[in-house]
Structure formats: C-alpha cells, structure tokens
Design a protein around this motif. Structure first.
Motif, PDB file in Angstrom:
ATOM      1  N   ASN A  14      -3.965   1.770 -22.537  1.00 35.73           N
ATOM      2  CA  ASN A  14      -3.521   2.874 -21.848  1.00 35.73           C
ATOM      3  C   ASN A  14      -4.105   3.040 -20.446  1.00 35.73           C
ATOM      4  OD1 ASN A  14      -1.830   3.812 -23.983  1.00 35.73           O
ATOM      5  ND2 ASN A  14      -3.475   5.339 -24.790  1.00 35.73           N
ATOM      6  N   PHE A  15      -5.377   2.915 -20.164  1.00 35.38           N
ATOM      7  CA  PHE A  15      -5.931   2.647 -18.963  1.00 35.38           C
ATOM      8  C   PHE A  15      -5.461   1.818 -17.982  1.00 35.38           C
ATOM      9  CE2 PHE A  15      -9.119   3.422 -15.732  1.00 35.38           C
ATOM     10  CZ  PHE A  15      -9.581   2.356 -15.120  1.00 35.38           C
ATOM     11  N   LEU A  16      -5.179   0.463 -18.572  1.00 33.74           N
ATOM     12  CA  LEU A  16      -4.398  -0.451 -17.872  1.00 33.74           C
ATOM     13  C   LEU A  16      -3.095  -0.120 -17.424  1.00 33.74           C
ATOM     14  CD1 LEU A  16      -5.672  -3.692 -19.636  1.00 33.74           C
ATOM     15  CD2 LEU A  16      -6.351  -2.819 -17.375  1.00 33.74           C
ATOM     16  N   VAL A  17      -2.273   0.495 -18.274  1.00 34.41           N
ATOM     17  CA  VAL A  17      -0.858   1.013 -17.925  1.00 34.41           C
ATOM     18  C   VAL A  17      -0.995   2.046 -16.962  1.00 34.41           C
ATOM     19  CG1 VAL A  17       1.121   2.046 -18.997  1.00 34.41           C
ATOM     20  CG2 VAL A  17       0.053   0.221 -20.103  1.00 34.41           C
ATOM     21  N   LEU A  18      -1.997   2.965 -17.027  1.00 33.91           N
ATOM     22  CA  LEU A  18      -2.019   3.942 -16.139  1.00 33.91           C
ATOM     23  C   LEU A  18      -2.430   3.448 -14.643  1.00 33.91           C
ATOM     24  CD1 LEU A  18      -2.064   6.982 -15.396  1.00 33.91           C
ATOM     25  CD2 LEU A  18      -4.491   7.016 -15.969  1.00 33.91           C
ATOM     26  N   VAL A  19      -3.375   2.274 -14.669  1.00 29.18           N
ATOM     27  CA  VAL A  19      -3.627   1.840 -13.278  1.00 29.18           C
ATOM     28  C   VAL A  19      -2.490   1.220 -12.983  1.00 29.18           C
ATOM     29  CG1 VAL A  19      -5.130  -0.011 -12.543  1.00 29.18           C
ATOM     30  CG2 VAL A  19      -6.027   1.692 -13.945  1.00 29.18           C
ATOM     31  N   TRP A  20      -1.739   0.569 -13.641  1.00 26.04           N
ATOM     32  CA  TRP A  20      -0.353  -0.258 -13.132  1.00 26.04           C
ATOM     33  C   TRP A  20       0.543   0.790 -12.608  1.00 26.04           C
ATOM     34  CZ3 TRP A  20       4.697  -0.107 -14.626  1.00 26.04           C
ATOM     35  CH2 TRP A  20       5.476  -1.081 -13.981  1.00 26.04           C
ATOM     36  N   LEU A  21       0.669   1.895 -13.303  1.00 27.92           N
ATOM     37  CA  LEU A  21       1.812   2.826 -12.911  1.00 27.92           C
ATOM     38  C   LEU A  21       1.403   3.448 -11.614  1.00 27.92           C
ATOM     39  CD1 LEU A  21       2.477   4.396 -16.528  1.00 27.92           C
ATOM     40  CD2 LEU A  21       3.924   3.213 -15.154  1.00 27.92           C
ATOM     41  N   LEU A  22      -0.196   3.811 -11.540  1.00 28.19           N
ATOM     42  CA  LEU A  22      -0.618   4.403 -10.284  1.00 28.19           C
ATOM     43  C   LEU A  22      -0.387   3.328  -9.340  1.00 28.19           C
ATOM     44  CD1 LEU A  22      -3.776   6.043 -11.379  1.00 28.19           C
ATOM     45  CD2 LEU A  22      -1.716   7.203 -10.737  1.00 28.19           C
ATOM     46  N   ASN A  23      -0.579   2.208  -9.489  1.00 24.14           N
ATOM     47  CA  ASN A  23      -0.359   1.086  -8.311  1.00 24.14           C
ATOM     48  C   ASN A  23       1.040   0.888  -7.998  1.00 24.14           C
ATOM     49  OD1 ASN A  23      -1.590  -1.183  -6.670  1.00 24.14           O
ATOM     50  ND2 ASN A  23      -0.181  -2.181  -7.885  1.00 24.14           N
ATOM     51  N   ARG A  24       2.076   1.021  -8.998  1.00 29.88           N
ATOM     52  CA  ARG A  24       3.305   0.690  -8.807  1.00 29.88           C
ATOM     53  C   ARG A  24       4.124   1.914  -8.333  1.00 29.88           C
ATOM     54  NH1 ARG A  24       7.635   0.180  -7.704  1.00 29.88           N
ATOM     55  NH2 ARG A  24       9.445  -0.916  -8.552  1.00 29.88           N
ATOM     56  N   PHE A  25       3.736   3.193  -8.525  1.00 27.49           N
ATOM     57  CA  PHE A  25       4.359   4.272  -8.097  1.00 27.49           C
ATOM     58  C   PHE A  25       3.636   5.138  -6.970  1.00 27.49           C
ATOM     59  CE2 PHE A  25       6.302   3.028 -12.162  1.00 27.49           C
ATOM     60  CZ  PHE A  25       7.788   2.691 -11.606  1.00 27.49           C
ATOM     61  N   TYR A  27      -0.009   4.351  -5.556  1.00 31.66           N
ATOM     62  CA  TYR A  27      -1.052   3.731  -4.387  1.00 31.66           C
ATOM     63  C   TYR A  27      -0.372   2.531  -3.722  1.00 31.66           C
ATOM     64  CZ  TYR A  27      -4.970   5.574  -7.050  1.00 31.66           C
ATOM     65  OH  TYR A  27      -5.638   6.366  -7.663  1.00 31.66           O
ATOM     66  N   GLY A  28       0.659   1.957  -4.168  1.00 27.35           N
ATOM     67  CA  GLY A  28       1.550   0.860  -3.530  1.00 27.35           C
ATOM     68  C   GLY A  28       2.451   1.520  -2.482  1.00 27.35           C
ATOM     69  N   PRO A  29       3.241   2.529  -2.965  1.00 25.23           N
ATOM     70  CA  PRO A  29       4.200   3.334  -1.930  1.00 25.23           C
ATOM     71  C   PRO A  29       3.375   3.812  -0.615  1.00 25.23           C
ATOM     72  CG  PRO A  29       4.839   3.478  -4.038  1.00 25.23           C
ATOM     73  CD  PRO A  29       3.696   3.094  -4.034  1.00 25.23           C
ATOM     74  N   VAL A  30       2.090   4.561  -1.109  1.00 23.64           N
ATOM     75  CA  VAL A  30       1.417   5.127  -0.054  1.00 23.64           C
ATOM     76  C   VAL A  30       0.689   4.218   0.820  1.00 23.64           C
ATOM     77  CG1 VAL A  30      -0.661   6.453   0.031  1.00 23.64           C
ATOM     78  CG2 VAL A  30       1.021   7.151  -1.552  1.00 23.64           C
ATOM     79  N   THR A  31       0.183   3.228   0.361  1.00 18.91           N
ATOM     80  CA  THR A  31      -0.312   2.089   1.127  1.00 18.91           C
ATOM     81  C   THR A  31       0.619   1.380   2.093  1.00 18.91           C
ATOM     82  OG1 THR A  31      -1.981   1.512  -0.673  1.00 18.91           O
ATOM     83  CG2 THR A  31      -1.539  -0.181   1.177  1.00 18.91           C
ATOM     84  N   ARG A  32       1.761   1.105   1.696  1.00 18.79           N
ATOM     85  CA  ARG A  32       2.735   0.500   2.498  1.00 18.79           C
ATOM     86  C   ARG A  32       3.487   1.459   3.519  1.00 18.79           C
ATOM     87  NH1 ARG A  32       4.392  -1.685  -2.732  1.00 18.79           N
ATOM     88  NH2 ARG A  32       6.008   0.004  -2.925  1.00 18.79           N
ATOM     89  N   ALA A  33       3.454   2.709   3.094  1.00 19.04           N
ATOM     90  CA  ALA A  33       3.966   3.769   3.971  1.00 19.04           C
ATOM     91  C   ALA A  33       2.849   3.926   5.212  1.00 19.04           C
ATOM     92  CB  ALA A  33       4.217   5.114   3.248  1.00 19.04           C
ATOM     93  N   MET A  34       1.406   3.935   4.703  1.00 20.97           N
ATOM     94  CA  MET A  34       0.444   3.974   5.664  1.00 20.97           C
ATOM     95  C   MET A  34       0.577   2.542   6.507  1.00 20.97           C
ATOM     96  SD  MET A  34      -2.512   5.678   3.394  1.00 20.97           S
ATOM     97  CE  MET A  34      -3.780   5.393   4.912  1.00 20.97           C
ATOM     98  N   GLN A  35       0.734   1.500   6.044  1.00 23.52           N
ATOM     99  CA  GLN A  35       0.767   0.298   6.788  1.00 23.52           C
ATOM    100  C   GLN A  35       1.807   0.284   7.726  1.00 23.52           C
ATOM    101  OE1 GLN A  35       1.033  -3.291   4.532  1.00 23.52           O
ATOM    102  NE2 GLN A  35       0.826  -4.770   6.298  1.00 23.52           N
ATOM    103  N   ALA A  36       3.237   0.882   7.277  1.00 22.35           N
ATOM    104  CA  ALA A  36       4.367   0.942   8.059  1.00 22.35           C
ATOM    105  C   ALA A  36       4.065   1.853   9.180  1.00 22.35           C
ATOM    106  CB  ALA A  36       5.571   1.285   7.287  1.00 22.35           C
ATOM    107  N   ARG A  37       3.323   2.995   9.061  1.00 20.69           N
ATOM    108  CA  ARG A  37       3.184   4.029  10.106  1.00 20.69           C
ATOM    109  C   ARG A  37       2.049   3.493  11.069  1.00 20.69           C
ATOM    110  NH1 ARG A  37       3.427   9.503  10.578  1.00 20.69           N
ATOM    111  NH2 ARG A  37       1.843  10.405  11.943  1.00 20.69           N
TER     112      ARG A  37
END
Length: 261
Positions: A14-25, A27-37
């Motif tokens: 469950n923890f790994l799935v949670l980490v994957w979901l957080l990274n997928r939906f 942390y990933g978008p936030v990181t990409r948005a910050m990088q694009a900004r």
C-alpha cells in the motif's frame, strides 16, 4: 508477539502504491510545473537582459552619433567662418587692387559723368556683396541658430526707448491682441517660450503670439503688432554696407573731380 507478515507485506505494498500515486499525480506534475515556471522566468530574464543590452547599445550609438554631429557642426561653423574671413580679405584685396589699377581712369571718367558712374558701380558692387553675404548666411542655417537670433531680438526689444514701447503697448491693448513673430530660421519650443515671455513682460501679458517662418528674410526676426514693426536682421547691415560703399566711392572720386577741374 507474532508478526503478521502478510499484513506487513500488504502495508508495504500500500505504501509503495501511495508513493507511486503521489509521484504520478502530485509530486510529478508539481515538479514539472515548477520546472516549467522556472524555465519561463529564466526565458523572460534572458529576454529582459537582451532588451536592456539592445537599449544600452542603441543609447551608445545615439551618443556617438550626437558627438559626431557636434564635431561636424563645429567643423562646418569653423569652415564657414574661414570662408567669410577669406571672402572679406579677398573683397578688400580686390577693391584695393582695382582702386590702385583704375584710379587714374576713374578720375577721368568721373570728371565727365561722376554721378552716373558712381551709381552704376555702387549698384553692381552692392548686388555682388549682398549675393555673396546672403549665400554665406544661408550656410549658417544648417546649424540651429534660432536661440542666438531670438536672444539678439529680445535684447533689441529690451533696449527699445520708452516711446516705442508705449506705442506697442497701446496697440496691443486697443487695436490688437495678437503679435506676429516672423523669422528666417525655425524657432523651437524653448526659444519661442523665451520670446513669448519677453513680449509678455515688456508689452502685455494678455497678448497672443503667433510664429511663422519667412524664407525671404535675411537672417533675422521681425515682430508685427498692427502696423508697428520691430526687426533685427542682417538686411539692415547689408543696407548699411551698401551706404558705406557708396560713401567710400564718393569720398574717393570727389577729390579727383576737384583735381581735374
């Protein structure tokens, strides 16, 4: 206490799935948005730097052009001054040489028809002097001589006698509220302001001032209020030069006539 490895494995999964979901939906978008900004900000900063550098380069170019213009203007003025001085010396030399070479012939001709001779010669010489002087003055119009002309004209206004000023004030108050300033060269904003202030101080604070250029004027400024004129121009000096030339010829030829008589 016995460990339930199945539960542990499920929690880890469950923890790994949670980490994957957080990274997928998240942390990933936030990181990409910050990088694009950050990339957008950096691009705008680069654009601003380029704009500033271009503006600085343009300012340097304009300053250099202004320095070149000042140098070229000074060179032109020096050249014109040299030409005027050379022309004056040439005219004086020519007049002296011609006077020496033809003095005896002048005396004989003047004895027979002094008045006609002097009139014709003075007219031709006066025309030549005026044409040459006008041509030299026209060379000066390449520089901005409006402020100097306006300053001299304001001095003339300030030096008018009380009677002349009273006439101008009466005309401004009783017959016209408009003053016409005509000049041989353009009078720009600050220069016009100086002339207008002088008219308000010396004549009337209510008077309206209109400015106009006159191509037929010879290097001068003219004020018209109703039928009253005040003018400072090179034409006055050219007329005086004509009169002085005629007086000189008459002084030179007068004794010759008496000697021949």
């Amino acid at each position: 206490m016995q460990i339930d490895w199945l539960t542990v494995a499920a929690q880890i999964a469950n923890f790994l799935v949670l980490v994957w979901l957080l990274n997928r939906f998240l942390y990933g978008p936030v990181t990409r948005a910050m990088q694009a900004r950050e990339e957008g900000i950096e691009a705008r900063l680069d654009e601003a730097r380029q704009t500033r550098e271009a503006a600085e380069a343009e300012a340097d170019r304009l300053r250099e052009k202004h320095r070149e213009f000042d140098t070229r203007r000074e060179d032109m003025l020096n050249e014109v001054r040299g030409e005027v001085e050379a022309l004056r010396e040439e005219l004086e030399h020519d007049l002296q040489e011609k006077s020496k070479a033809h003095q005896h012939a002048w005396k004989q001709e003047v004895a027979a028809g002094r008045d006609d001779f002097v009139r014709e010669l003075s007219q031709r010489a006066g025309q030549h002097i005026q044409q040459t002087t006008r041509a030299v003055l026209n060379e000066f119009t390449g520089a901005d001589l409006g402020p100097q002309l306006a300053d001299r004209f304001v001095e003339k206004l300030e030096n008018l006698d009380d009677e002349a000023l009273k006439r101008l004030r009466r005309l401004a108050e009783t017959r016209s509220t408009e003053a016409l300033i005509e000049s041989s060269v353009p009078l720009h904003g600050p220069t016009r302001g100086n002339v207008t202030r002088a008219l308000h101080n010396l004549i009337s604070k209510e008077i309206e001032v209109t400015y106009r250029e006159r191509e037929d004027m010879v290097f001068g400024v003219r004020l018209t209020i109703a039928e009253q004129l005040v003018e400072w121009s090179a034409a006055v000096w050219l007329d005086r030069l004509d009169d002085a030339f005629i007086d000189t010829l008459e002084a030179m030829t007068g004794p010759a006539v008496e000697g021949e008589a």
